[in-house]
Every structure is written in C-alpha cells, then in structure tokens.
Design a protein around this motif. Structure first.
Motif, PDB file in Angstrom:
ATOM      1  N   LEU A 131      -2.506   3.536  -3.662  1.00 15.93           N
ATOM      2  CA  LEU A 131      -2.289   2.409  -4.506  1.00 15.93           C
ATOM      3  C   LEU A 131      -2.427   1.206  -3.633  1.00 15.93           C
ATOM      4  N   PHE A 132      -2.900   0.115  -4.159  1.00 16.35           N
ATOM      5  CA  PHE A 132      -3.276  -1.406  -3.295  1.00 16.35           C
ATOM      6  C   PHE A 132      -2.700  -2.071  -4.544  1.00 16.35           C
ATOM      7  N   ALA A 133      -1.311  -2.466  -4.174  1.00 15.53           N
ATOM      8  CA  ALA A 133      -0.790  -3.434  -5.460  1.00 15.53           C
ATOM      9  C   ALA A 133       0.162  -4.185  -5.083  1.00 15.53           C
TER      10      ALA A 133
ATOM     11  N   VAL B  76       0.821  -1.230  -0.064  1.00 21.44           N
ATOM     12  CA  VAL B  76       0.026  -0.108   0.010  1.00 21.44           C
ATOM     13  C   VAL B  76       0.751   1.397  -0.097  1.00 21.44           C
ATOM     14  N   VAL B  77       0.803   1.975  -1.035  1.00 21.95           N
ATOM     15  CA  VAL B  77       1.663   3.057  -1.343  1.00 21.95           C
ATOM     16  C   VAL B  77       0.782   4.183  -1.657  1.00 21.95           C
ATOM     17  N   VAL B  78       1.348   5.480  -1.112  1.00 22.13           N
ATOM     18  CA  VAL B  78       0.763   6.861  -1.265  1.00 22.13           C
ATOM     19  C   VAL B  78       1.640   7.451  -2.301  1.00 22.13           C
ATOM     20  N   VAL B  79       0.914   8.117  -3.369  1.00 25.01           N
ATOM     21  CA  VAL B  79       1.588   8.660  -4.661  1.00 25.01           C
ATOM     22  C   VAL B  79       1.007   9.663  -4.984  1.00 25.01           C
ATOM     23  N   THR B  80       1.894  10.692  -5.620  1.00 25.36           N
ATOM     24  CA  THR B  80       1.378  11.977  -6.449  1.00 25.36           C
ATOM     25  C   THR B  80       1.515  11.681  -8.058  1.00 25.36           C
TER      26      THR B  80
ATOM     27  N   VAL C 128     -10.358   4.271 -14.156  1.00 24.69           N
ATOM     28  CA  VAL C 128     -10.663   5.610 -13.862  1.00 24.69           C
ATOM     29  C   VAL C 128     -12.122   5.823 -14.395  1.00 24.69           C
ATOM     30  N   LYS C 129     -12.982   6.166 -13.277  1.00 23.28           N
ATOM     31  CA  LYS C 129     -14.273   6.468 -13.872  1.00 23.28           C
ATOM     32  C   LYS C 129     -14.225   8.071 -14.645  1.00 23.28           C
TER      33      LYS C 129
ATOM     34  N   PRO D 261      -8.942  -3.452 -10.749  1.00 26.78           N
ATOM     35  CA  PRO D 261      -8.899  -2.297 -11.785  1.00 26.78           C
ATOM     36  C   PRO D 261      -8.700  -1.010 -11.100  1.00 26.78           C
ATOM     37  N   ASP D 262      -9.748  -0.697  -9.935  1.00 27.21           N
ATOM     38  CA  ASP D 262     -10.116   0.531  -9.468  1.00 27.21           C
ATOM     39  C   ASP D 262      -8.999   0.501  -7.981  1.00 27.21           C
ATOM     40  N   ALA D 263      -8.001   0.278  -7.871  1.00 27.37           N
ATOM     41  CA  ALA D 263      -7.430   0.028  -6.784  1.00 27.37           C
ATOM     42  C   ALA D 263      -6.350   1.334  -6.641  1.00 27.37           C
ATOM     43  N   GLN D 264      -6.646   2.202  -7.464  1.00 26.26           N
ATOM     44  CA  GLN D 264      -6.118   3.702  -7.167  1.00 26.26           C
ATOM     45  C   GLN D 264      -7.136   4.415  -6.592  1.00 26.26           C
ATOM     46  N   VAL D 265      -7.120   4.925  -5.318  1.00 28.77           N
ATOM     47  CA  VAL D 265      -7.994   5.750  -4.715  1.00 28.77           C
ATOM     48  C   VAL D 265      -7.467   6.901  -4.167  1.00 28.77           C
ATOM     49  N   PRO D 266      -8.166   7.929  -4.456  1.00 28.61           N
ATOM     50  CA  PRO D 266      -7.862   9.518  -3.792  1.00 28.61           C
ATOM     51  C   PRO D 266      -7.517   9.381  -2.369  1.00 28.61           C
ATOM     52  N   LEU D 267      -6.619   9.867  -1.921  1.00 25.51           N
ATOM     53  CA  LEU D 267      -6.188   9.828  -0.330  1.00 25.51           C
ATOM     54  C   LEU D 267      -7.417  10.298   0.544  1.00 25.51           C
ATOM     55  N   GLU D 268      -8.060  11.249   0.042  1.00 29.42           N
ATOM     56  CA  GLU D 268      -8.993  11.766   0.872  1.00 29.42           C
ATOM     57  C   GLU D 268     -10.040  10.878   0.948  1.00 29.42           C
ATOM     58  N   GLN D 269     -10.437  10.132  -0.248  1.00 25.60           N
ATOM     59  CA  GLN D 269     -11.419   9.056  -0.135  1.00 25.60           C
ATOM     60  C   GLN D 269     -10.981   7.887   0.986  1.00 25.60           C
TER      61      GLN D 269
END
Length: 281
Positions: free
Chosen positions: A120-122, A52-56, A103-104, A137-145
């Motif tokens: 990222l959950f990866a 689990v990693v936070v990215v920009t 991405v939606k 496929p949707d395992a990129q989530v905005p940090l605030e969400q």
C-alpha cells in the motif's frame, strides 16, 4: 452489514490523486522481469507516499460507486480490511488497517483478494487510527508486481541524504568546443523543485566513446556516470525531461554551438530510453 461497516469509513477514506513525478547513481539497479510493474509506475507511487506498508488482505467488499464517487471503467471500488505485515516506510501503524482501493475487474467481477499480499502506498487518516488513504485509486499493488527488493532499494534512495532531487526541466545548456577536432563538452543545467543544483555533462574526445554523467551539487563531472535504469536518478530524468531540447534553454547564438548542444542533449535522451510509465490513473 456492509452498509453499517462502511458508513463511518467512507466519509474519510478518499483518494489523493496528486502525484509528484523522485547515492541515486551509486545504487545498483534491481534487474526487472516481465512480471514486475514498470519502474516508473512504482516510482510514481513511492515518491508520492508518506507511508509504504505490506499487508495481507483479510476481507474485501465491493462498494457502490454512488457512495464514493465515479470509478474508472473496468474497475470496481473495494473496501478492504487487512493485516499489517511490514512497514517499509512512514509512521508507526497498527496491526490491522482498512482502506478503499480501485481494483481491476476480472470477467466483470471483483477478483479474490483475500489472503493476497499487497503493498500500500498511502497516508494515515488523521484522527482515525487504522484507516489509510491511498495516494491514488490503484495504489494497492500485489507485492510480486512491485518487487520487494527493488522497492526497498528505491525507498532507501528516496530517503537518502543525497537523494536525487525532483527535476522539473532544463534551465540552460551550452557547448564548449575543444582544441582538437571532435573534442568538446556540453553542460546541461537542470531545474529542480528544491532549487538544488543538478547538471548533466557530455564529454567528447577524438577516437573515444562519448562519456556523460549526472552530477548533484556544484561540481560538474562527466565522469560521475550516467544513472542506471531502475534507479531514482534515472527516473528523475527519463520521466521528466522533455524529449526535445527547448530552444529557450540554448545560451549560444552561434548556430554551430547550438547544433552541438542539441546533438548531445538528444544523445542523453536516447541513452536514457523511454520512461515506460503505464498506469492509467
């Protein structure tokens, strides 16, 4: 240019869509807000992810689905390059990563992702440093969400030595009446993926509220307390246990005992509340 950049990446950056629906009770749940994704959705991703990693996000390009497989209606597949901010769990990772994510769409277009902070959950791609494979496929989530505080709390629960095991169903249930009218105890023995013991005990006493608790280990204790929403233990129960008690789990032949056991199981499910899972993937 995009074709050239994507060519070596698309062959390996595919999605793993198999999700495994996970101190747990001792954790204080983080209060949810309407801006956060449902806890069950977050837990689905976190329990399935080796990393689990936070990215920009540095750049994102829409990819032709003919090159990577079908994409769900209303979504587009994007090739993303990002800068690593924080590694929350998993193996060491480089300063830059790249991956595919669905991405939606917004008004039929890929939304602007550049400079967005994402979780990222990866898992890493073997032999390709810097490339990640999302667990869905949707395992990129905005940090605030995702909510950083509750995500960190959940990850601590997942790796804890006494982490709540994966519950797979109800093994058996039996009710023992007490000596006084309205007194009794129901014990619900759960199946777990690891085979570790997990038991729910429901205790009824005259003129007192019904008390129930979840225990891990050999000791069965109604006083252990019910798991709080927003914890791993709650997720293991609310998102796995059947809404109705399976008849095969009943151990008693006496109709009265069977009825009492079913009543207490229904109470547990009612107090747990709905799982709340909303993800479409």
């Amino acid at each position: 240019m995009i074709k050239t950049t994507l060519a070596p990446v698309l062959a390996t950056l595919i999605f793993s869509t198999v999700l495994t629906p996970a101190a747990a009770q001792a954790q204080v749940p983080v209060v949810e807000s309407s801006s956060l994704m449902p806890f069950a959705d977050l837990a689905d991703l976190a329990t399935a992810a080796p990393m689990v990693v936070v990215v920009t996000v540095a750049k994102a390009s829409k990819v032709d689905p003919a090159r990577t497989g079908p994409v769900r209606d209303g979504y587009a597949r994007a090739y993303v390059e990002a800068d690593t901010k924080t590694l929350l769990s998993g193996p060491t990772i480089g300063a830059k990563v790249r991956y595919l994510a669905d991405v939606k769409l917004v008004d039929g277009k890929l939304p602007r992702l550049k400079k967005q902070t994402m979780v990222l959950f990866a898992q890493p791609v073997a032999g390709r440093p810097g490339e990640l494979q999302l667990v869905a496929p949707d395992a990129q989530v905005p940090l605030e969400q995702a909510g950083e505080a509750r995500l960190r709390s959940l990850l601590r629960e997942i790796v804890a030595a006494n982490s709540a095991p994966v519950v797979t169903g109800v093994r058996d249930i039996h009710h023992t009446p007490g000596t006084l009218a309205g007194e009794g105890e129901t014990q619900i023995f759960l199946k777990t993926a690891s085979g570790d013991p997990a038991t729910i005990a429901v205790l009824r006493s005259p003129n007192a509220p019904v008390q129930w608790g979840l225990s891990f280990g050999e000791l069965v204790d109604a006083g252990a307390g019910a798991p709080q929403p927003g914890t791993l233990a709650w997720y293991r129960l609310a998102c796995t246990l059947p809404a109705r008690l399976p008849a095969s789990a009943q151990t008693a032949s006496d109709p009265g005992l069977r009825q009492a056991a079913a009543r207490d199981y229904a109470l547990v499910m009612q107090q747990l509340g709905p799982c709340g899972r909303q993800r479409v993937f």
